[in-house]
Scaffold this motif. Sequence first.
Motif, PDB file in Angstrom:
ATOM      1  N   THR A  14     104.585  47.320  32.181  1.00  0.00           N
ATOM      2  CA  THR A  14     104.209  45.969  32.581  1.00  0.00           C
ATOM      3  C   THR A  14     105.396  45.027  32.640  1.00  0.00           C
ATOM      4  N   GLY A  15     106.454  45.296  31.876  1.00  0.00           N
ATOM      5  CA  GLY A  15     107.655  44.467  31.918  1.00  0.00           C
ATOM      6  C   GLY A  15     107.492  43.089  31.325  1.00  0.00           C
ATOM      7  N   CYS A  16     106.511  42.894  30.445  1.00  0.00           N
ATOM      8  CA  CYS A  16     106.313  41.564  29.874  1.00  0.00           C
ATOM      9  C   CYS A  16     105.760  41.676  28.456  1.00  0.00           C
ATOM     10  N   VAL A  17     105.837  40.566  27.724  1.00  0.00           N
ATOM     11  CA  VAL A  17     105.359  40.506  26.344  1.00  0.00           C
ATOM     12  C   VAL A  17     104.512  39.251  26.165  1.00  0.00           C
ATOM     13  N   ARG A  18     103.730  39.228  25.086  1.00  0.00           N
ATOM     14  CA  ARG A  18     102.916  38.057  24.763  1.00  0.00           C
ATOM     15  C   ARG A  18     103.675  37.161  23.795  1.00  0.00           C
ATOM     16  N   ARG A  19     103.611  35.853  24.038  1.00  0.00           N
ATOM     17  CA  ARG A  19     104.256  34.881  23.163  1.00  0.00           C
ATOM     18  C   ARG A  19     103.330  33.685  22.939  1.00  0.00           C
ATOM     19  N   ARG A  20     103.405  33.114  21.744  1.00  0.00           N
ATOM     20  CA  ARG A  20     102.653  31.903  21.453  1.00  0.00           C
ATOM     21  C   ARG A  20     103.282  30.721  22.172  1.00  0.00           C
ATOM     22  N   VAL A  21     102.442  29.896  22.801  1.00  0.00           N
ATOM     23  CA  VAL A  21     102.922  28.719  23.522  1.00  0.00           C
ATOM     24  C   VAL A  21     101.986  27.551  23.245  1.00  0.00           C
ATOM     25  N   ALA A  22     102.497  26.348  23.461  1.00  0.00           N
ATOM     26  CA  ALA A  22     101.675  25.141  23.425  1.00  0.00           C
ATOM     27  C   ALA A  22     101.511  24.669  24.864  1.00  0.00           C
ATOM     28  N   ARG A  23     100.309  24.742  25.377  1.00  0.00           N
ATOM     29  CA  ARG A  23     100.052  24.389  26.770  1.00  0.00           C
ATOM     30  C   ARG A  23      99.534  22.950  26.861  1.00  0.00           C
ATOM     31  N   PHE A  24     100.248  22.113  27.622  1.00  0.00           N
ATOM     32  CA  PHE A  24      99.881  20.719  27.839  1.00  0.00           C
ATOM     33  C   PHE A  24      99.237  20.599  29.222  1.00  0.00           C
ATOM     34  N   GLU A  25      98.022  20.116  29.273  1.00  0.00           N
ATOM     35  CA  GLU A  25      97.323  20.011  30.549  1.00  0.00           C
ATOM     36  C   GLU A  25      96.229  18.963  30.457  1.00  0.00           C
ATOM     37  N   ASP A  26      96.239  18.035  31.435  1.00  0.00           N
ATOM     38  CA  ASP A  26      95.215  16.985  31.505  1.00  0.00           C
ATOM     39  C   ASP A  26      95.104  16.200  30.207  1.00  0.00           C
ATOM     40  N   GLY A  27      96.253  15.926  29.595  1.00  0.00           N
ATOM     41  CA  GLY A  27      96.271  15.107  28.390  1.00  0.00           C
ATOM     42  C   GLY A  27      95.895  15.819  27.116  1.00  0.00           C
ATOM     43  N   SER A  28      95.664  17.134  27.172  1.00  0.00           N
ATOM     44  CA  SER A  28      95.301  17.876  25.970  1.00  0.00           C
ATOM     45  C   SER A  28      96.338  18.955  25.683  1.00  0.00           C
ATOM     46  N   ILE A  29      96.354  19.426  24.437  1.00  0.00           N
ATOM     47  CA  ILE A  29      97.275  20.468  24.002  1.00  0.00           C
ATOM     48  C   ILE A  29      96.462  21.662  23.514  1.00  0.00           C
ATOM     49  N   GLU A  30      96.811  22.842  24.021  1.00  0.00           N
ATOM     50  CA  GLU A  30      96.133  24.064  23.599  1.00  0.00           C
ATOM     51  C   GLU A  30      97.150  25.059  23.051  1.00  0.00           C
ATOM     52  N   GLN A  31      96.930  25.542  21.858  1.00  0.00           N
ATOM     53  CA  GLN A  31      97.756  26.591  21.276  1.00  0.00           C
ATOM     54  C   GLN A  31      97.202  27.940  21.740  1.00  0.00           C
ATOM     55  N   THR A  32      97.997  28.661  22.494  1.00  0.00           N
ATOM     56  CA  THR A  32      97.491  29.893  23.089  1.00  0.00           C
ATOM     57  C   THR A  32      98.621  30.904  23.218  1.00  0.00           C
ATOM     58  N   GLU A  33      98.338  32.008  23.875  1.00  0.00           N
ATOM     59  CA  GLU A  33      99.352  33.014  24.161  1.00  0.00           C
ATOM     60  C   GLU A  33      99.537  33.124  25.664  1.00  0.00           C
ATOM     61  N   ASP A  34     100.749  33.483  26.047  1.00  0.00           N
ATOM     62  CA  ASP A  34     101.047  33.629  27.467  1.00  0.00           C
ATOM     63  C   ASP A  34     101.880  34.883  27.684  1.00  0.00           C
TER      64      ASP A  34
END
Length: 279
Positions: A14-34
Amino acid sequence: MGSREWDSSADAETGCVRRRVARFEDGSIEQTEDWIASEVPIAMSYNGEAHVVMLATPMDLQDFALGFSLSEAIIASSSELETIRIDQRLEGIEIGMQIPQPRAEAIAARQRNLSGRSSCGLCGTQQLEDVLRHPPTLTAAIAITADAMHRALNSLAAAQPLNLRTGATHAAAWSDIDGSLQLVREDVGRHNALDKLVGAMTRQAIDVQRGFLILTSRASYEMVQKSATVGIGLIAAISAPTALAIHLAESCGVTLIGFARDDGHVVYTHPQRIVEQDT
Protein backbone atom coordinates in the motif's frame (compact mmCIF):
# COMPACT_ATOMS: atom_id res chain seq x y z
CA MET A 1 22.22 1.84 17.66
CA GLY A 2 19.89 4.68 16.65
CA SER A 3 16.13 4.49 16.39
CA ARG A 4 14.39 3.84 13.11
CA GLU A 5 14.04 6.84 10.82
CA TRP A 6 11.15 5.23 8.97
CA ASP A 7 8.26 3.00 9.93
CA SER A 8 8.95 -0.58 8.83
CA SER A 9 5.30 -1.41 9.46
CA ALA A 10 4.44 0.49 6.27
CA ASP A 11 2.75 -2.03 4.03
CA ALA A 12 4.90 -2.64 0.95
CA GLU A 13 1.71 -3.24 -1.01
CA THR A 14 0.00 0.00 0.00
CA GLY A 15 2.96 2.36 0.50
CA CYS A 16 1.33 4.25 3.36
CA VAL A 17 0.90 4.27 7.14
CA ARG A 18 -1.73 5.48 9.61
CA ARG A 19 -1.01 8.55 11.73
CA ARG A 20 -2.97 10.49 14.32
CA VAL A 21 -4.03 13.93 13.08
CA ALA A 22 -6.17 16.84 14.22
CA ARG A 23 -8.60 17.66 11.44
CA PHE A 24 -10.00 21.22 11.33
CA GLU A 25 -13.17 21.58 9.28
CA ASP A 26 -16.18 23.91 9.40
CA GLY A 27 -15.05 25.41 12.69
CA SER A 28 -14.68 22.07 14.48
CA ILE A 29 -11.70 19.91 15.45
CA GLU A 30 -11.70 16.13 15.13
CA GLN A 31 -8.99 13.85 16.50
CA THR A 32 -8.71 11.04 14.00
CA GLU A 33 -6.33 8.93 11.94
CA ASP A 34 -5.28 9.51 8.37
CA TRP A 35 -3.35 7.62 5.70
CA ILE A 36 0.10 9.13 5.05
CA ALA A 37 2.30 8.24 2.08
CA SER A 38 5.57 6.54 3.05
CA GLU A 39 8.84 8.20 2.02
CA VAL A 40 12.09 6.46 2.98
CA PRO A 41 15.75 6.57 1.92
CA ILE A 42 16.48 3.85 -0.61
CA ALA A 43 20.18 3.27 -1.31
CA MET A 44 21.18 1.62 -4.57
CA SER A 45 24.52 -0.02 -5.13
CA TYR A 46 26.11 -1.89 -8.04
CA ASN A 47 28.66 -4.65 -7.54
CA GLY A 48 29.12 -3.57 -3.94
CA GLU A 49 29.74 0.12 -4.74
CA ALA A 50 27.30 2.77 -3.50
CA HIS A 51 25.72 4.71 -6.35
CA VAL A 52 22.68 6.73 -5.27
CA VAL A 53 20.25 7.34 -2.42
CA MET A 54 16.69 8.16 -3.44
CA LEU A 55 13.78 9.20 -1.25
CA ALA A 56 10.95 7.01 -2.46
CA THR A 57 7.84 5.07 -1.54
CA PRO A 58 8.90 1.56 -0.41
CA MET A 59 6.78 -0.47 -2.82
CA ASP A 60 7.43 -2.15 -6.21
CA LEU A 61 11.14 -2.14 -5.41
CA GLN A 62 12.07 -4.86 -7.90
CA ASP A 63 10.49 -2.73 -10.62
CA PHE A 64 12.26 0.35 -9.24
CA ALA A 65 15.69 -1.27 -9.33
CA LEU A 66 15.31 -2.56 -12.88
CA GLY A 67 13.65 0.58 -14.23
CA PHE A 68 16.22 2.93 -12.70
CA SER A 69 19.07 0.82 -14.10
CA LEU A 70 17.55 0.93 -17.59
CA SER A 71 16.40 4.55 -17.67
CA GLU A 72 19.79 5.77 -16.41
CA ALA A 73 21.55 3.69 -19.10
CA ILE A 74 23.46 1.75 -16.46
CA ILE A 75 22.47 -1.43 -18.25
CA ALA A 76 21.25 -1.93 -21.81
CA SER A 77 18.80 -4.77 -21.17
CA SER A 78 17.19 -6.60 -18.28
CA SER A 79 19.44 -9.59 -18.87
CA GLU A 80 22.39 -7.50 -17.62
CA LEU A 81 20.83 -7.10 -14.18
CA GLU A 82 22.08 -10.37 -12.78
CA THR A 83 20.78 -10.16 -9.21
CA ILE A 84 18.74 -7.79 -7.02
CA ARG A 85 19.06 -7.94 -3.23
CA ILE A 86 16.72 -5.87 -1.07
CA ASP A 87 17.66 -5.39 2.59
CA GLN A 88 15.88 -3.46 5.32
CA ARG A 89 18.20 -1.25 7.37
CA LEU A 90 17.66 0.92 10.42
CA GLU A 91 17.68 4.08 8.34
CA GLY A 92 15.87 2.78 5.25
CA ILE A 93 16.27 0.21 2.50
CA GLU A 94 19.32 -0.95 0.57
CA ILE A 95 19.04 -2.39 -2.93
CA GLY A 96 22.18 -4.19 -4.00
CA MET A 97 22.51 -5.11 -7.65
CA GLN A 98 25.01 -7.18 -9.57
CA ILE A 99 25.76 -6.21 -13.17
CA PRO A 100 28.51 -7.11 -15.66
CA GLN A 101 31.82 -5.68 -14.50
CA PRO A 102 32.33 -3.48 -17.61
CA ARG A 103 29.03 -1.79 -16.80
CA ALA A 104 30.12 -1.21 -13.21
CA GLU A 105 33.38 0.29 -14.43
CA ALA A 106 31.44 2.63 -16.70
CA ILE A 107 29.51 3.90 -13.67
CA ALA A 108 32.77 4.65 -11.89
CA ALA A 109 34.07 6.47 -14.95
CA ARG A 110 31.03 8.73 -14.93
CA GLN A 111 31.83 9.59 -11.28
CA ARG A 112 28.20 9.86 -10.40
CA ASN A 113 27.30 9.50 -6.75
CA LEU A 114 24.20 11.54 -6.04
CA SER A 115 21.69 11.97 -3.26
CA GLY A 116 18.30 12.12 -4.93
CA ARG A 117 15.22 13.92 -3.74
CA SER A 118 11.61 12.98 -4.33
CA SER A 119 11.30 16.06 -6.57
CA CYS A 120 14.54 15.82 -8.54
CA GLY A 121 16.59 12.80 -9.45
CA LEU A 122 19.47 14.81 -10.91
CA CYS A 123 20.42 16.69 -7.74
CA GLY A 124 24.04 16.04 -6.90
CA THR A 125 25.20 14.96 -10.33
CA GLN A 126 28.86 15.83 -10.52
CA GLN A 127 29.35 16.32 -14.26
CA LEU A 128 27.32 18.42 -16.71
CA GLU A 129 27.68 15.61 -19.22
CA ASP A 130 25.78 13.31 -16.86
CA VAL A 131 22.88 15.75 -16.62
CA LEU A 132 22.65 16.40 -20.37
CA ARG A 133 23.02 12.81 -21.46
CA HIS A 134 21.41 12.59 -24.90
CA PRO A 135 19.48 9.37 -25.60
CA PRO A 136 19.46 7.85 -29.10
CA THR A 137 17.02 9.47 -31.52
CA LEU A 138 13.81 7.49 -31.94
CA THR A 139 13.07 6.74 -35.57
CA ALA A 140 9.71 5.03 -35.10
CA ALA A 141 6.71 5.71 -32.91
CA ILE A 142 3.01 4.96 -33.06
CA ALA A 143 0.27 7.48 -33.72
CA ILE A 144 -2.74 7.79 -31.44
CA THR A 145 -5.98 9.70 -31.46
CA ALA A 146 -6.70 12.51 -29.07
CA ASP A 147 -9.79 10.57 -28.00
CA ALA A 148 -7.68 7.57 -26.97
CA MET A 149 -5.38 9.79 -24.92
CA HIS A 150 -8.30 11.34 -23.09
CA ARG A 151 -9.89 7.94 -22.43
CA ALA A 152 -6.70 6.89 -20.67
CA LEU A 153 -6.55 10.15 -18.74
CA ASN A 154 -10.15 9.81 -17.59
CA SER A 155 -9.50 6.35 -16.13
CA LEU A 156 -6.22 7.25 -14.44
CA ALA A 157 -7.49 8.70 -11.15
CA ALA A 158 -9.31 5.49 -10.22
CA ALA A 159 -6.13 3.50 -10.96
CA GLN A 160 -4.10 5.32 -8.27
CA PRO A 161 -5.07 3.68 -4.95
CA LEU A 162 -2.15 5.21 -3.06
CA ASN A 163 -2.97 8.73 -4.16
CA LEU A 164 -6.67 8.19 -3.47
CA ARG A 165 -5.74 7.33 0.12
CA THR A 166 -3.04 9.93 0.74
CA GLY A 167 -3.28 12.66 -1.92
CA ALA A 168 0.53 12.80 -1.90
CA THR A 169 1.84 10.72 -4.79
CA HIS A 170 2.55 10.91 -8.49
CA ALA A 171 1.78 8.22 -11.03
CA ALA A 172 3.29 7.05 -14.29
CA ALA A 173 0.92 5.01 -16.44
CA TRP A 174 1.14 3.04 -19.67
CA SER A 175 -1.79 2.94 -22.07
CA ASP A 176 -2.29 0.95 -25.24
CA ILE A 177 -3.04 2.82 -28.47
CA ASP A 178 -6.80 2.56 -27.87
CA GLY A 179 -6.60 4.38 -24.52
CA SER A 180 -6.86 1.38 -22.20
CA LEU A 181 -4.54 1.58 -19.20
CA GLN A 182 -2.19 -1.39 -18.97
CA LEU A 183 0.05 -0.53 -16.00
CA VAL A 184 0.27 2.16 -13.32
CA ARG A 185 3.00 2.76 -10.75
CA GLU A 186 2.90 5.32 -7.93
CA ASP A 187 5.51 7.06 -5.79
CA VAL A 188 6.07 10.28 -3.88
CA GLY A 189 8.66 11.13 -6.56
CA ARG A 190 7.54 11.54 -10.17
CA HIS A 191 10.78 10.12 -11.57
CA ASN A 192 10.59 7.17 -9.15
CA ALA A 193 7.09 6.38 -10.42
CA LEU A 194 8.42 6.42 -13.98
CA ASP A 195 11.33 4.13 -13.11
CA LYS A 196 8.94 1.69 -11.44
CA LEU A 197 6.73 1.72 -14.52
CA VAL A 198 9.70 1.11 -16.83
CA GLY A 199 10.78 -1.81 -14.68
CA ALA A 200 7.28 -3.30 -14.61
CA MET A 201 6.89 -2.93 -18.37
CA THR A 202 10.22 -4.59 -18.98
CA ARG A 203 9.44 -7.49 -16.64
CA GLN A 204 6.11 -8.01 -18.44
CA ALA A 205 7.67 -7.65 -21.91
CA ILE A 206 5.38 -4.77 -22.92
CA ASP A 207 6.29 -3.27 -26.29
CA VAL A 208 7.07 0.44 -25.92
CA GLN A 209 6.08 0.94 -29.56
CA ARG A 210 2.49 -0.13 -28.88
CA GLY A 211 1.29 2.56 -26.52
CA PHE A 212 2.05 5.82 -24.75
CA LEU A 213 3.11 7.21 -21.38
CA ILE A 214 0.98 9.35 -19.07
CA LEU A 215 2.52 11.40 -16.25
CA THR A 216 0.62 13.07 -13.42
CA SER A 217 3.41 15.61 -13.07
CA ARG A 218 5.20 18.22 -15.10
CA ALA A 219 7.36 16.92 -17.94
CA SER A 220 10.88 17.84 -16.85
CA TYR A 221 14.05 17.20 -18.82
CA GLU A 222 14.79 14.11 -16.77
CA MET A 223 11.38 12.57 -17.44
CA VAL A 224 11.87 12.95 -21.19
CA GLN A 225 15.44 11.69 -20.94
CA LYS A 226 14.44 8.56 -19.03
CA SER A 227 11.56 7.85 -21.40
CA ALA A 228 13.59 8.29 -24.56
CA THR A 229 16.40 6.13 -23.16
CA VAL A 230 14.06 3.13 -22.99
CA GLY A 231 12.43 3.87 -26.35
CA ILE A 232 9.15 5.55 -25.33
CA GLY A 233 8.15 7.88 -28.17
CA LEU A 234 4.99 9.59 -26.87
CA ILE A 235 4.52 11.30 -23.50
CA ALA A 236 1.35 12.96 -22.24
CA ALA A 237 1.82 14.96 -19.03
CA ILE A 238 -0.98 16.47 -17.00
CA SER A 239 1.14 19.53 -16.20
CA ALA A 240 3.51 21.67 -18.25
CA PRO A 241 6.87 20.74 -19.75
CA THR A 242 10.05 22.72 -19.24
CA ALA A 243 11.90 24.41 -22.11
CA LEU A 244 14.80 21.98 -21.80
CA ALA A 245 12.41 19.02 -21.89
CA ILE A 246 10.86 20.35 -25.10
CA HIS A 247 14.31 20.79 -26.64
CA LEU A 248 15.29 17.22 -25.79
CA ALA A 249 11.99 15.77 -27.00
CA GLU A 250 12.32 17.59 -30.30
CA SER A 251 15.87 16.40 -30.88
CA CYS A 252 15.16 12.82 -29.74
CA GLY A 253 12.04 12.33 -31.85
CA VAL A 254 9.67 12.19 -28.87
CA THR A 255 6.13 13.55 -29.09
CA LEU A 256 5.64 15.62 -25.95
CA ILE A 257 2.18 16.69 -24.78
CA GLY A 258 1.45 18.91 -21.81
CA PHE A 259 -1.66 20.12 -19.99
CA ALA A 260 -3.36 16.85 -20.99
CA ARG A 261 -6.69 17.19 -19.24
CA ASP A 262 -10.41 16.78 -19.84
CA ASP A 263 -10.76 20.06 -21.69
CA GLY A 264 -7.81 19.67 -24.06
CA HIS A 265 -4.06 19.33 -24.42
CA VAL A 266 -1.03 21.08 -25.89
CA VAL A 267 1.34 19.30 -28.31
CA TYR A 268 4.88 20.70 -28.09
CA THR A 269 6.87 18.41 -30.39
CA HIS A 270 6.23 16.05 -33.30
CA PRO A 271 2.46 16.67 -33.55
CA GLN A 272 2.10 14.33 -36.55
CA ARG A 273 1.60 11.44 -34.11
CA ILE A 274 -1.67 12.87 -32.72
CA VAL A 275 -4.88 12.46 -34.73
CA GLU A 276 -7.63 14.66 -33.39
CA GLN A 277 -10.58 12.27 -33.67
CA ASP A 278 -11.30 8.55 -33.85
CA THR A 279 -12.06 7.44 -37.38
